[in-house]
Structure formats: structure tokens, C-alpha cells
Design an enzyme around this catalytic site. Structure first.
Site, mmCIF file in Angstrom:
data_model
loop_
_atom_site.group_PDB
_atom_site.id
_atom_site.type_symbol
_atom_site.label_atom_id
_atom_site.label_comp_id
_atom_site.label_asym_id
_atom_site.label_seq_id
_atom_site.Cartn_x
_atom_site.Cartn_y
_atom_site.Cartn_z
ATOM 1 N N GLU A 249 0.809 -1.217 0.000
ATOM 2 C CA GLU A 249 0.000 0.000 0.000
ATOM 3 C C GLU A 249 0.849 1.277 0.000
ATOM 4 O OE1 GLU A 249 -2.863 -0.269 3.186
ATOM 5 O OE2 GLU A 249 -4.187 -1.502 1.985
ATOM 6 N N GLU B 293 -6.446 -8.018 -0.435
ATOM 7 C CA GLU B 293 -6.784 -8.106 0.991
ATOM 8 C C GLU B 293 -8.274 -7.856 1.164
ATOM 9 O OE1 GLU B 293 -4.707 -5.435 3.609
ATOM 10 O OE2 GLU B 293 -2.805 -5.716 2.576
HETATM 11 C C1 GLA Z 1 -4.035 -2.664 5.045
HETATM 12 C C2 GLA Z 1 -2.639 -3.224 5.088
HETATM 13 C C3 GLA Z 1 -2.514 -4.468 5.902
HETATM 14 C C4 GLA Z 1 -3.328 -4.385 7.164
HETATM 15 C C5 GLA Z 1 -4.755 -4.109 6.784
HETATM 16 C C6 GLA Z 1 -5.695 -4.106 7.966
HETATM 17 O O1 GLA Z 1 -4.771 -3.032 3.963
HETATM 18 O O2 GLA Z 1 -2.119 -3.455 3.814
HETATM 19 O O3 GLA Z 1 -1.155 -4.673 6.190
HETATM 20 O O4 GLA Z 1 -2.826 -3.378 7.983
HETATM 21 O O5 GLA Z 1 -4.824 -2.847 6.185
HETATM 22 O O6 GLA Z 1 -7.025 -3.921 7.560
#
Ligand code: GLA
Ligand code: ZN
Length: 683
Positions: free
Chosen positions: A152, A307
């Protein structure tokens, strides 16, 4: 074309086993649970740098190799991350230049993540070393499917190195300081620069009202970050791996223009955390659908859901559990819109630190749970949808969403600093197109629009070079164009267009926007239909927020305002231009108007999904129902999902000719959160 990314739907998620290296029985239990939940893929190494390289130049990879070997033996593949999303303490201590500087010019301390300068040559060098070592040690392992580059990407750095890079970027963009002054209109308020070296990035303690500067800074941050992503991918390639690379993107993230990453990565992926049950599921589902469509449209290809949360997050204001069936419906929604994976954060819940209460596939108790059963349902569903892999959505409708235009629009002090409600307008248009049965691409002003049948342009404040010409050509060759108020206002430097707006389209639309009225919260106007209007509208529609006052020069009024000094003036218009039609929406109307407009226009433009409409007898799609078609050369797969809180009947009790049910049981009705997938053979 239509190439499956990995030959199967990926199911799994972020796995951070470095937290459990002293507990081999836990790692063994994980693999057993993976088997039971039909998990076939995990992402590894997102945050492993401190374990992989505990001191500068000292590497510790044995544990990772063992983990990957054991996973592979258990039938689990790996998406291997580069660990640049969170760097180790030794790196911050030895090389303070890697630490970010904030907008007030304070260098941050070690801590958190995403806290590093993308310009720092030292940071790049250290990232290159660890990435190269990862490729060397595990990159050729047969378990490894792809590269998850960093995690991210986001944020900004205002350090001296980044400032210098910004100045060079500006010098390359403008050539001379005079051109920059003209682009930013610096003569106003005596902000004229005489040399590129004088320029400082925007700051709350310095320049923050020069819109051209702010806009270019945001562009620069994107360029810098995309450059860093390319750099990371090059380190992987140079070390000898040609596996596809992706960066995981975020929901409607305003910090980056993801469009600029589309050419850099091989696969688009994103992290989806909708606040399910905060409001009616159909509302959240609509929002998630838009985001999936945006991500798919970046490459017009299958993407990865990198995710999602199997139960509740720990960071929302209220982190609510997903009701039974919600995980399955949410996961299959991603697949419907083009995902070839359902991946979670994270596979085993952390024992401590910042995300210990974030939902995970395996929780602190460590035994069988309700959530595991929900995950297993997803795993089984994905196995039965293997044929869908690699197919994609062919949308005949597009909505223009341009990040640079949104940046400029939201920064400009203008008619309504209390909120322009861009998202509300966008959502109503999107919903209208979907209710009409269209599949929708969401694309920037720079993309080709010639193959669409209907193009909607909500608040395209910035008119980039060539955009108006593209819209003109689209309409004159038969397209249906719908433009809203507050479009075509400025050029790509945020300088106001002279000689009439919407810029370049006044003759196409047959009108000129003269003034725009901003309404206070709670204030309303309304519009009534003109007798015999082109859409057959018959009722009164309420509007608020912004009301455009236009002079007509060829357009036919469809609705006219009821109130205020502009009562009787056109609020919705249409004009024939060449072989196509151009519509103008003058105000933020209530939702129903958008359904009424777009259900009609999708049909007349022939933009509805052909296979799907056989299921709905050619009529509009009921509210709260998601209908999306993925296609390959052999078949069309129509996903139908009911996000209403009540069951509803499909128009026909019998399957249309040529259809079979690929997933679910066809009874002629759909329960709340139920998904059916129909396959129509093309051969
Ligand atoms: C983000 C991050 C993850 C985690 C999630 C939790 O998407 O990429 O590492 O912290 O949030 O929801
Ligand atoms: Zn920096």
C-alpha cells in the site's frame, strides 16, 4: 487476451509467520487449517525486513525457505512481497535521510510503516539489496507465483532530497520559469518566481493557496511513487525473476493517481474493506462495486483482490462482524467484477502489537470457528468458479473519473467549500447505469472512449488536452454522452477556461453555463418536466447542492427549475449532435431521476449486458441487485447477487435458453446475500 492469471482462483491472504517462528506447532496447525479452508495461496514477507536482515548486510533466510517448502508441500502457493513497506530500525539509525519529512518540514522518528523517503538514494540502495537477496533465496521457488511490491504505497515526503527532485521535475515539465508562472498564474498575490530553485512544496506554514503548485505537487508525488515502484520491479527483474508484479492499491485513495501505475505493474490488485452493515448492504455493495470496476478498468483485465477481512477489522470507527453469508457475498462480488482471487488480511491473528484485534482466518483461540466455516464456503465457491478465471468484463458504458481533475476541483476554493458532493453524483450515475443493465468501466479523461456506447461525465472540472475533442467525436459518431454541471471549467493547469463552459462542448450540448448557484445544507430546488420531453419524464424531481443556470443555444429542455430567480430555466437538456445525443444534467438531483434517465438511455444506446438481460426479460435490474457479466471466447458468466434484505423473484421460473447454472441453485428467486452464477456457452 482472456488469459487466466494463475489457472485457478487464488484463495488465502497475508501470512506473517515470522511472529510464530518459536512455535512450530502453530505453523503446522496453520497448514492443516489452510487445507480445511481450501486455502491455496498466501502472501509472505510484507513486513519481514527486520527478520530477513537483522543487521545491515547480515541475512537470515533459512526460516523463509523452510516456510515456503512446507507450504508448497501442502499445496499452498506464495505471492512474495518486497519488504519496503516497513524498514528496520538499524536502517533508520544509520541513515536518517531515509526518514520522511512532513509538510511542516519536521523529520519523523523511527516507527509506524510507510515512513520512508522514495527519493533517498540510500533507501533505494538498501531496498535493492534486500529485494535482490529475496529473489536469490526464494524467487525461483516453484511455490512463488507473483511479486507483491511493497505494501500500500502512500504518503508524501518533503525532505530536501524530495524538494530538489520536485524542482527538477518542474523544470523538465515547464522548461522555463516564465511558463511555470503562466501555468500557475503566480502574478496574482505577487507570487512570481524567478528561478526553479525558489520553489518549495506546499506547506501549512508556507504556500498553500497556489492551486497550480498544489496540483503539480500531487502529480509529482504520484510520479515519485510510481518511479519507486518501477525501481523495485527492476530490482526483481535484474535479479532474474520474470514473475508478474503487482502493487496493492487502496479504496478511493486520494494520495495517488493510480492511473499512472497501470503501465508499471503486470497485475492490478487492491485491498477491500467495506463497512458492511453500517447501512443497508445494497448501499455498501454499490460503493464496493464501483471500486472494483475502477480497479478492473485500470488495465481492463482481471485483477486480484489482495486483501479483505474475514470477520471485523480493528480500525474502523465501529468494527462490526460480518453477518453469516456476508463474507461469501462480498468475496463473490469481487469475482463478479473481475477478480481472480479472494485474499484476506491476515491468515493468523497477531498475538500483540497494532493489529492484534484485526480479524483473521485463524484467531487467538486457535480452534475451529464460525469464521473458518465462512472462509471454507468461499474456498468451495472459488473452486466451482475455476472456469471464470481469466475472463473479464466488456463494458459498453463508461464513467469518467479523473484523479487529477478531482484533486484540482477539491482544492479550488469555489462555489461550495462545504462539499461539492462529487461522490453522491457519481454514485447516482453509476447506480442508474447498473439499474439499466450496463456493465460500467470507470476511466480517466486520457483513455480511449470510442468503443463505448454511453459515456457519463460527472463534474469533469478539469478539461485535459484532447478531452473535449474526444467527446465531440464520440457523440458525432453515434455515442450517447451525459455531462453534468461543473464540467469543463479549467485546463490541465487549473486555469479557468475563457470563452464559455463546459469548455469545448457548448455547441455539442447546445448550451452555455452562465452561473452556478450553491445551496446551503438542507436547501432545495426542484425541476418539472417539459411537456412531450425526450425522456418521457412526468414527475417533479428535487435537487440540492449545486444548480447550474444555463443559456440554451440548440439544446431542448427536458426539465426546468421550479424555484428561485432561475425558475423556468432548463435543468436537464438534450441535443442531437451528429449521429449521437448529448445530455446535460444541471443539478444534483435525487436518485430516482438518475435511474429514470439511465434506464432509458442504456436501452436506447444498446449498452445493456446482452446475456444478463435475457435473465431480466429485457427490463431494468431491480434495485439492490448486482448483475455483472465476465466473458471469454467460450462463454459468458453472469453473476447475479441480491444485496437487499428481502428475497426477490427473478422474472422467469425457468432458465433462459442456452444458460446453465455454474454456481448456486436456481429456484426462480434470490434470498438476501444469495449469489447465482449463470454460464452461457458461446460455442
Ligand atoms: C491494510 C494493510 C494491511 C493491514 C490491513 C488491515 O490493507 O495493507 O497490512 O494493515 O490494512 O485492515
Ligand atoms: Zn524525501
Amino acid at each position: 487476451m482472456n488469459k487466466a492469471l494463475f489457472g485457478r482462483m487464488l484463495h488465502g491472504g497475508d501470512y506473517n509467520p515470522e511472529q510464530w517462528l518459536d512455535r512450530p506447532e502453530i505453523l503446522a496447525a496453520d497448514r492443516e487449517y489452510f487445507r480445511r479452508m481450501h486455502i491455496n495461496t498466501v502472501s509472505l514477507g510484507m513486513f519481514s525486513w527486520a527478520v530477513l536482515e537483522p543487521c545491515e548486510g547480515v541475512f537470515n533466510f533459512d526460516w523463509l525457505v523452510q516456510i515456503i517448502d512446507a507450504l508448497y508441500a501442502a499445496g499452498v502457493s506464495v505471492i512474495m512481497a518486497t519488504p519496503s513497506g516497513a524498514r528496520p530500525k538499524w536502517l533508520a539509525d544509520a541513515y536518517p535521510e531515509v526518514l520522511r519529512v512532513d509538510a511542516e518540514r519536521r523529520r519523523t522518528l523511527f516507527g509506524g510503516r510507510h515512513n520512508h523517503c522514495y527519493t533517498s538514494p540510500v533507501y533505494r540502495e538498501k531496498v535493492k539489496i534486500i529485494n535482490t537477496e529475496i529473489v536469490r533465496c526464494v524467487g525461483r521457488h516453484p511455490a512463488v507465483l507473483a511479486w507483491h511490491i511493497s505494501n500500500e504505497y502512500g504518503g508524501e515526503c518533503y525532505c530536501p532530497l524530495c524538494q530538489e527532485a520536485f524542482r527538477s521535475w518542474l523544470a523538465a515539465r515547464y522548461g522555463t520559469i516564465d511558463k511555470l508562472n503562466d501555468a500557475w498564474q503566480t502574478v496574482f498575490w505577487s507570487h512570481v518566481y524567478t528561478d526553479f530553485s525558489q520553489i518549495e512544496a506546499p506547506s501549512p506554514i508556507g504556500e498553500h493557496a497556489l492551486h497550480g503548485l498544489t496540483l503539480d505537487w500531487k502529480r509529482f508525488v504520484t510520479a515519485r511513487t510510481a518511479d519507486f515502484a518501477s525501481f523495485e520491479i527492476e530490482t526483481i527483474r535484474a535479479a532474474g525473476s520474470d514473475k508478474p508484479a503487482t502493487v496493492n492499491m487502496m479504496y478511493d485513495y486520494a494520495g495517488l493517481d493510480y492511473e499512472r501505475f497501470a503501465g508499471t505493474v503486470d497485475i492490478i490488485s487492491w485491498d477491500n474493506y467495506p463497512p458492511w452493515h453500517k447501512t443497508e448492504e445494497k448501499i455498501t455493495a454499490l460503493d464496493a462495486a464501483m471500486q472494483h470496476d475502477y480497479m478492473r478498468s485500470l488495465k481492463k483485465a482481471p485483477f486480484l483482490l489482495m486483501e479483505s477481512c474475514p470477520s471485523a477489522t480493528n480500525w474502523q470507527a465501529v468494527s462490526k462482524l460480518k453477518r453469516p453469508g456476508m463474507l461469501l457475498a462480498s468475496s463473490l462480488q469481487a469475482v463478479a467484477h473481475g477478480a481472480d482471487s479472494v485474499l484476506y488480511f491476515q491468515m493468523r491473528q497477531s498475538r500483540g502489537a497494532s493489529e492484534k484485534f484485526h480479524g483473521a482466518a485463524i484467531d487467538h483461540w486457535g480452534g475451529e470457528t464460525r469464521v473458518m466455516n465462512e472462509i471454507t464456503d468461499v474456498g468451495l465457491a472459488l473452486e466451482s468458479l475455476g472456469a471464470v478465471c481469466g475472463s473479464t468484463v466488456h463494458a459498453a458504458a463508461a464513467i469518467i473519473m479523473d484523479r487529477e481533475s478531482r484533486w484540482a476541483m477539491e482544492d479550488a476554493a469555489g462555489p461550495r467549500n462545504a462539499g461539492l458532493k462529487y461522490k453522491a453524483l457519481f454514485t447516482r450515475i453509476y447506480n442508474g447505469l447498473r439499474r439499466g443493465g450496463a456493465a460500467v468501466d470507470i476511466i480517466s479523461e486520457e483513455r480511449d472512449i470510442s468503443a463505448y456506447r454511453i459515456v457519463a461525465v460527472p463534474m469533469a472540472y478539469m478539461c485535459k488536452p484532447g478531452f473535449a475533442e474526444k467527446l465531440r467525436a464520440f457523440v458525432s459518431s453515434g455515442g450517447t454522452l451525459v455531462v453534468s454541471y461543473w464540467s469543463g471549467i479549467v485546463d490541465e493547469y487549473d486555469r479557468c477556461c475563457l470563452n464559455g463552459t463546459p469548455h469545448g462542448l457548448t455547441d455539442v450540448l447546445g448550451l452555455r453555463s452562465c452561473e452556478i448557484d450553491a445551496l446551503y445544507d438542507g436547501e432545495q430546488n426542484a425541476a418539472i418536466p417539459v411537456a412531450g420531453n425526450a425522456l418521457g419524464l412526468t414527475r417533479r424531481y428535487v435537487c440540492d447542492t449545486l444548480c447550474d443556470v444555463v443559456d440554451l443555444c440548440g439544446a431542448m429542455p427536458v426539465l426546468t427549475y421550479t424555484d428561485d430567480f432561475y425558475a423556468g430555466r432548463a435543468a436537464l437538456t438534450f441535443k442531437q449532435f451528429g449521429a449521437g445525443t448529448a445530455w446535460y444534467i444541471g443539478a444534483l438531483f435525487e436518485e430516482e431521476l438518475f435511474s429514470d434517465i439511465f434506464c432509458r438511455l442504456v436501452t436506447t444506446a444498446g449498452a445493456a449486458q446482452p446475456y444478463a438481460m435475457r435473465l431480466f426479460g429485457g427490463s431494468s435490474v431491480p434495485e439492490g441487485v448486482g448483475v455483472t457479466t465476465r466473458e471469454n471466447d467460450d462463454a459468458a458468466y453472469v453473476f447475479v447477487q441480491n444485496f437487499n434484505r428481502f428475497s426477490l423473484c427473478l422474472p422467469s421460473k425457468v432458465l433462459p435458453k442456452g444458460a446453465s447454472v455454474l454456481y448456486g441453485t436456481y429456484t426462480g428467486s434470490l434470498a438476501p446475500l444469495e449469489t447465482l452464477v449463470f454460464a452461457f456457452s458461446k460455442t
